[in-house]
Design a protein around this motif. Structure first.
Motif, short mmCIF file in Angstrom:
data_model
loop_
_atom_site.label_atom_id
_atom_site.label_comp_id
_atom_site.label_asym_id
_atom_site.label_seq_id
_atom_site.Cartn_x
_atom_site.Cartn_y
_atom_site.Cartn_z
N LEU A 15 9.11 -7.87 25.12
CA LEU A 15 10.54 -7.59 25.28
C LEU A 15 10.79 -6.40 26.20
N LYS A 16 9.96 -5.37 26.09
CA LYS A 16 10.16 -4.15 26.87
C LYS A 16 8.80 -3.69 27.41
N GLY A 17 8.67 -3.58 28.72
CA GLY A 17 7.39 -3.24 29.32
C GLY A 17 7.22 -1.76 29.57
N ALA B 115 21.41 12.72 22.33
CA ALA B 115 21.91 13.41 23.54
C ALA B 115 23.30 12.92 23.94
N PHE B 116 23.67 11.75 23.48
CA PHE B 116 24.95 11.18 23.89
C PHE B 116 26.09 11.60 22.96
N ASN B 117 25.78 12.50 22.06
CA ASN B 117 26.84 13.10 21.25
C ASN B 117 27.08 14.55 21.61
N PHE C 247 18.69 15.00 34.48
CA PHE C 247 17.74 14.68 33.40
C PHE C 247 18.06 13.36 32.69
N THR C 248 19.29 13.23 32.23
CA THR C 248 19.58 12.12 31.31
C THR C 248 19.75 10.80 32.07
N ASP C 249 20.38 10.85 33.23
CA ASP C 249 20.43 9.62 34.02
C ASP C 249 19.03 9.17 34.41
N LEU D 117 15.16 11.48 23.81
CA LEU D 117 15.69 10.12 23.98
C LEU D 117 14.61 9.06 24.10
N PHE D 118 13.38 9.50 24.34
CA PHE D 118 12.30 8.52 24.48
C PHE D 118 11.75 8.07 23.12
N GLY D 119 12.24 8.68 22.03
CA GLY D 119 11.78 8.31 20.70
C GLY D 119 10.51 9.04 20.31
N ALA D 120 9.98 8.69 19.13
CA ALA D 120 8.78 9.37 18.61
C ALA D 120 7.56 9.00 19.44
N GLU D 121 6.57 9.92 19.44
CA GLU D 121 5.33 9.67 20.21
C GLU D 121 4.64 8.40 19.72
N GLU D 122 4.61 8.26 18.39
CA GLU D 122 4.03 7.05 17.82
C GLU D 122 5.16 6.20 17.27
N SER D 123 5.26 4.99 17.74
CA SER D 123 6.39 4.17 17.34
C SER D 123 5.98 2.72 17.18
N THR D 124 6.19 2.21 15.99
CA THR D 124 5.90 0.78 15.80
C THR D 124 6.99 -0.08 16.45
N ASP E 224 25.29 1.32 24.33
CA ASP E 224 26.01 2.42 23.67
C ASP E 224 26.00 3.71 24.50
N THR E 225 24.92 3.90 25.27
CA THR E 225 24.83 5.14 26.06
C THR E 225 25.85 5.16 27.20
N GLU E 226 26.24 3.99 27.67
CA GLU E 226 27.05 3.92 28.90
C GLU E 226 28.47 4.47 28.67
N PRO E 227 29.23 3.90 27.71
CA PRO E 227 30.55 4.49 27.46
C PRO E 227 30.43 5.91 26.93
N MET F 222 23.04 18.86 35.35
CA MET F 222 21.81 18.77 34.54
C MET F 222 21.72 17.38 33.90
N PHE F 223 22.85 16.90 33.40
CA PHE F 223 22.87 15.59 32.74
C PHE F 223 22.48 14.49 33.73
N THR F 224 23.08 14.53 34.94
CA THR F 224 22.76 13.46 35.89
C THR F 224 21.31 13.60 36.39
#
Ligand code: BYC
Length: 473
Positions: free
Chosen positions: A314-316, A194-196, A211-213, A297-304, A120-123, A207-209
């Motif tokens: 699934l994600k390292g 951030a993608f809105n 930070f966000t890239d 964009l990294f989500g909450a500090e504590e995340s289940t 979703d972030t790409e387009p 700045m976007f390229t």
């Protein structure tokens, strides 16, 4: 070496020609993609010929082939990094097993969610940047913008391939939805905050390229560790393209700072607006904004969610295989910055639940290297100004700091006080107006650059700086 089949309607190195059903499904998606590109891709770009690089194979030599291409004729394709023989899972409960070539049923929904969020972030980024070509500071920069745009669109193809190839009907539906959501649309927004945001001007683009890239880099690195091998291989190849986007970010910001310093020195003044440059205060305000929305964009500090993605392999983590621990993290802790009544304090929390924060810290370390480079330019020119990253809790909308009002230097305050000072810390309407006045129209004379940005130190692919990187149609 796995070379790319360019004779196919969809260039690929995944043997699409052997899989009729999949090929047909992707060929049916292709017109919808092209329609999306026409509607939401770079404005008024359809007839330009652009000096772009296109992958012809996924090894070191092959993925950067340069030539002129009309944008809508760019050969978007599906490229995976070569398979590593006998690759083993590096983390989580499946550590040590062979990687998966198919999606295990129990992880289907979780994997699909990760792929959809990434896709979703790409387009979204293409949509955010679509108007920038109309105000480019040079043909060199215009070409770089278009290079980023076609590659982000290719990354959409990468995620769409995974959805189509491995997730059946719901995967195809999700791939269709990727072309339906629109950045900033209140009824069908893109998934992550951030993608809105509109990338309203070229300072914001750099700045976007920067930070966000770079968030893209860290998220892709984490997904490149996945036990689901097709996802890992897809992300590895995407990372080769992502590196160039961040190069565009850091060199773009460096060139702006360079130009500002030149003007400050030449005219012996801080008031560079009079001379058509970008003042460092405004630069810092934009930096504060892009840094804070990207940290979200990294989500909450504590995340289940993050804990589960890791525990199920699934994600390292960033550079998982280089880390020296048990790669399961069931018994370890990680220090997380938190607001404790009167001050910020590190608290040791279960490592598994704090993986978003850990990735955010790896990211900040990488960002800091770029900031040091910018400060090096100021120092070289003898300019007494220090570019700083804002405090981690500044302007956050996601995670434990979202309810606090914090200044860039980390002072917690009331909402009223924060609002009173906001104009010092975040881009103002006046800044935006000034930037609009600075960038009224595209500069399209080869070798000429806008007043607010220095030329690059060298051209693309050893071409001269004054090369006609875009032949306007
Ligand atoms: N805005 O448990 P949490 C790139 C949601 S950039 C809105 O902390 P999790 C690129 C979250 O979805 C890289 N919502 O989240 C760059 C969750 O919702 P549900 C993109 C947000 O899952 C430039 C809820 O809040 N790739 O490639 O641990 C140009 C609870 O949050 C936000 C990826 O992100 C937000 N900012 O972590 C082009 C990788 N943050 O499910 C491209 C794939 C969180 O409870 N994604 N939420 O309804 C992931 O790994 C994770 O989904 C995230 C979030 C790290 C994004």
């Amino acid at each position: 070496m796995s070379s790319v089949d360019y004779s196919a309607r969809i260039p690929n190195n995944v043997h699409l020609s052997d899989n009729r059903r999949l090929r047909r499904a992707l060929e049916a998606w292709q017109p919808a993609f092209l329609k999306w590109w026409q509607e939401m891709g770079p404005m008024e770009s359809g007839n330009h010929e652009v000096y772009l690089r296109t992958a012809v194979s996924v090894d070191r030599q092959g993925w950067a082939n340069f030539g002129f291409t009309r944008l809508p004729e760019y050969r978007w394709g599906i490229f995976l990094a070569d398979q590593e023989p006998d690759r083993k899972i590096a983390f989580g409960e499946h550590k040590g097993d062979s990687v998966w070539q198919e999606v295990p049923g129990e992880y289907r929904a979780a994997l699909r969610r990760l792929i959809v969020i990434q896709g979703d972030t790409e387009p979204a980024s293409v949509e955010q940047q679509r108007h920038l070509g109309l105000t480019c500071p040079s043909l060199y920069d215009l070409r770089n913008l278009f290079q980023v745009n076609v590659e982000e669109a290719r990354h959409l193809w990468a995620m769409t391939y995974l959805l189509h190839a491995y997730f059946g009907r719901d995967g195809r539906e999700q791939a269709d939805e990727l072309l339906v959501r629109r950045s900033g649309d209140p009824d069908k927004p893109r998934i992550l905050g951030a993608f809105n945001e509109r990338t309203s001007d070229w300072l914001s683009f750099y700045m976007f390229t920067f930070f966000t890239d770079r968030d893209g880099k860290f998220q892709l690195c984490s997904l490149a560790e996945s036990a689901f091998d097709p996802l890992a291989r897809t992300c590895r190849f995407m990372l080769t393209e992502e590196a160039h986007h961040m190069f565009i970010g850091i060199t773009g910001l460096s060139r702006i700072v360079e130009r500002t310093c030149e003007v400050m020195r030449e005219h012996q003044t801080d008031d560079v607006r009079e001379f058509g440059a970008i003042d460092l205060e405004m630069f810092q305000r934009h930096l504060n904004f892009h840094c804070s929305v990207t940290l979200d964009l990294f989500g909450a500090e504590e995340s289940t969610n993050a804990a589960l993605s890791y525990a199920t392999s699934l994600k390292g983590r960033f550079q998982e295989t280089k880390l020296d621990d048990d790669h399961r993290l069931n018994h370890s802790t990680y220090p997380v910055l938190q607001w404790q009544d009167t001050r910020f304090e590190n608290r040791e929390l279960p490592a598994l639940n704090t993986l978003n924060e850990r990735l955010r810290e790896d990211y900040v370390a990488d960002v800091n290297e770029g900031i040091a480079r910018l400060n090096g330019i100021l120092k070289k020119h003898g300019v007494d100004f220090h570019i700083k990253l804002p405090h981690r809790a500044f302007n956050r909308k996601v995670g434990s700091f979202a309810d606090l009002h914090v200044s860039p230097d980390g002072k917690v305050m009331s909402e009223q006080e924060w609002s009173r000072h906001q104009h010092e810390w975040l881009p103002t309407e006046e800044d935006k107006e000034y930037l609009r006045s600075l960038m009224p129209k595209a500069i399209t004379v080869p070798g000429r650059f806008a007043s607010w940005i220095a030329p690059p130190s060298r051209g693309i692919n050893d071409k001269p700086i004054e090369f006609e990187y875009v032949r306007l149609g």
